[in-house]
Write a protein that holds these residues in place. Structure first.
Motif, PDB file in Angstrom:
ATOM      1  N   THR A 116      22.786 -17.780  50.370  1.00  8.10           N
ATOM      2  CA  THR A 116      22.473 -17.504  51.774  1.00  8.10           C
ATOM      3  C   THR A 116      23.693 -17.861  52.602  1.00  8.10           C
ATOM      4  O   THR A 116      24.256 -18.947  52.439  1.00  8.10           O
ATOM      5  N   LEU A 117      24.131 -16.945  53.464  1.00  8.48           N
ATOM      6  CA  LEU A 117      25.309 -17.185  54.288  1.00  8.48           C
ATOM      7  C   LEU A 117      24.895 -17.711  55.655  1.00  8.48           C
ATOM      8  O   LEU A 117      23.997 -17.173  56.305  1.00  8.48           O
ATOM      9  N   ASP A 118      25.580 -18.798  56.102  1.00  7.95           N
ATOM     10  CA  ASP A 118      25.319 -19.297  57.450  1.00  7.95           C
ATOM     11  C   ASP A 118      26.169 -18.531  58.461  1.00  7.95           C
ATOM     12  O   ASP A 118      26.860 -17.563  58.112  1.00  7.95           O
ATOM     13  N   GLU A 119      26.139 -18.954  59.720  1.00  7.20           N
ATOM     14  CA  GLU A 119      26.823 -18.205  60.782  1.00  7.20           C
ATOM     15  C   GLU A 119      28.337 -18.173  60.616  1.00  7.20           C
ATOM     16  O   GLU A 119      29.008 -17.263  61.112  1.00  7.20           O
ATOM     17  N   SER A 120      28.901 -19.163  59.914  1.00  8.95           N
ATOM     18  CA  SER A 120      30.347 -19.207  59.704  1.00  8.95           C
ATOM     19  C   SER A 120      30.781 -18.478  58.435  1.00  8.95           C
ATOM     20  O   SER A 120      31.968 -18.427  58.133  1.00  8.95           O
ATOM     21  N   GLN A 160      29.774 -19.398  55.439  1.00  5.93           N
ATOM     22  CA  GLN A 160      29.706 -20.367  54.339  1.00  5.93           C
ATOM     23  C   GLN A 160      28.442 -20.107  53.530  1.00  5.93           C
ATOM     24  O   GLN A 160      27.358 -19.938  54.082  1.00  5.93           O
ATOM     25  N   ALA A 161      28.578 -20.085  52.198  1.00  5.41           N
ATOM     26  CA  ALA A 161      27.445 -19.802  51.329  1.00  5.41           C
ATOM     27  C   ALA A 161      26.729 -21.086  50.920  1.00  5.41           C
ATOM     28  O   ALA A 161      27.362 -22.089  50.597  1.00  5.41           O
ATOM     29  N   VAL A 162      25.407 -21.033  50.950  1.00  8.42           N
ATOM     30  CA  VAL A 162      24.561 -22.103  50.429  1.00  8.42           C
ATOM     31  C   VAL A 162      23.788 -21.520  49.254  1.00  8.42           C
ATOM     32  O   VAL A 162      23.166 -20.464  49.383  1.00  8.42           O
ATOM     33  N   ASP A 165      33.418 -13.962  54.846  1.00  8.25           N
ATOM     34  CA  ASP A 165      32.682 -15.074  54.270  1.00  8.25           C
ATOM     35  C   ASP A 165      33.666 -15.916  53.465  1.00  8.25           C
ATOM     36  O   ASP A 165      34.817 -15.517  53.254  1.00  8.25           O
TER      37      ASP A 165
END
Length: 324
Positions: free
Chosen positions: A93-97, A99-101, A249
């Motif tokens: 899952t990609l956040d607003e910046s 960055q992948a979680v 990303d």
């Protein structure tokens, strides 16, 4: 294969990027080949370094995807073992910046099942450098065998390690416990500032680096995203800025940085021993090149590192100097 190749040992991971369709009540997964070590091997080969990958690749559909991706990037797969276990899956899952979680599905998967019979010096070949890291170093039953192979290889080649902490799968305390062992084996330790905080929360970077130098690691590189990287060579330190880039990303950026660092050190003849001839300016040059490679990877979707020609074209474009 020539004695000057670099070997990368570790996992392949199916990176699944989710797209939700609320109206239809469904979730679509777009699966791309990933895994930190595999990403590093791909990036190294694309940059022009002769690269051999050592991985336990599943016979399943994802395994076929991994082999095709590595082969298309010119990576030598003769060091790989074919495994009956399934591939590791990571849902990102990609956040607003950007960055992948990740959520990992890794129990009983192919990547961690190395046996002593599989991890032989013959599988590596005559290497200038052996790089490993991420989950391969901490997931049983193979992790102990990986450390044994590092110990045997350190007698004649440069050893590089990237802990690449995955706290959702492995307690950071495990990394903290093993770091003295890894530093005793490694000549190069590369990690992110987030990794550092997970392993030694609240401790100053300088203190941690000095401890790891005392334990054996000569070159420590800590990446800090848009703030660049800090290099510590036997306690002598310098900072390298991050090139400006439009971030799509950050998937695979750290792995690309590692590849850029090793490629530059290899092409300048520094790999193959204990880095005895390396000075801080040379380390800065390698890290600056690595930052360019990482920045390029951030400018495209997924773990899609540049080919050498991409970097050449980038520099030749008007106004492109210093960007990635």
């Amino acid at each position: 294969m020539p004695a000057t190749h670099v070997a990368v040992l570790g996992e392949c991971v199916a990176d699944a990027f989710a797209t939700a369709d609320a109206a239809r009540g469904e979730l679509t997964l777009r699966v791309l080949p990933g895994g930190g070590p595999a990403n590093t091997a791909v990036a190294l080969s694309r940059l022009g370094t002769s690269t051999r990958f050592l991985g336990r690749i599943s016979r399943d559909t994802f395994g076929a995807l991994f082999r095709a991706h590595l082969d298309a990037s010119g990576v030598d797969l003769t060091g790989c073992a074919t495994a009956d276990e399934p591939s590791t899956l990571a849902v990102a899952t990609l956040d607003e910046s950007g960055q992948a979680v990740y959520s990992f599905y890794a129990e009983g998967s192919a990547d961690w099942g190395w046996s002593p019979a599989e991890l032989t010096p013959e599988r590596i070949g005559e290497v200038a450098c052996l790089h490993t890291g991420s989950l391969a170093l901490v997931r049983a039953p193979g992790s102990g065998h990986v450390e044994e192979l590092l110990g045997r290889t350190a007698a004649h080649a440069t050893i590089s390690i990237d802990p690449n902490v995955r706290a959702t799968l492995v307690d950071p305390a495990v990394y903290r416990e093993r770091m003295p062992v890894w530093c005793a084996l490694a000549d190069i330790v590369k990690l992110s500032d987030d990794d550092l905080e997970q392993i030694h929360p609240g401790e100053p970077l300088e203190k941690v680096c000095d401890t790891w130098h005392t334990e054996g690691a000569r070159l420590i590189v800590v990446t800090r995203g848009p703030q660049g990287a800090i290099i510590s060579l036997d306690g002598e330190r310098a900072t390298v800025p991050a090139p400006a880039t439009d971030v799509v990303d950050t998937v695979g950026a750290g792995d690309s940085f590692t590849a850029g660092l090793l490629h530059r050190l290899h092409s300048s003849g520094r790999l193959g021993g204990r880095l005895d001839d390396l000075d801080l300016d040379q380390a800065k040059d390698a890290a600056s090149f690595a930052a360019r490679v990482a920045a390029f990877t951030c400018s495209v979707a997924g773990a899609n590192p540049p080919w050498a020609r991409d970097l050449d074209e980038q520099v030749s474009r008007p106004g492109a100097q210093g960007r990635a």
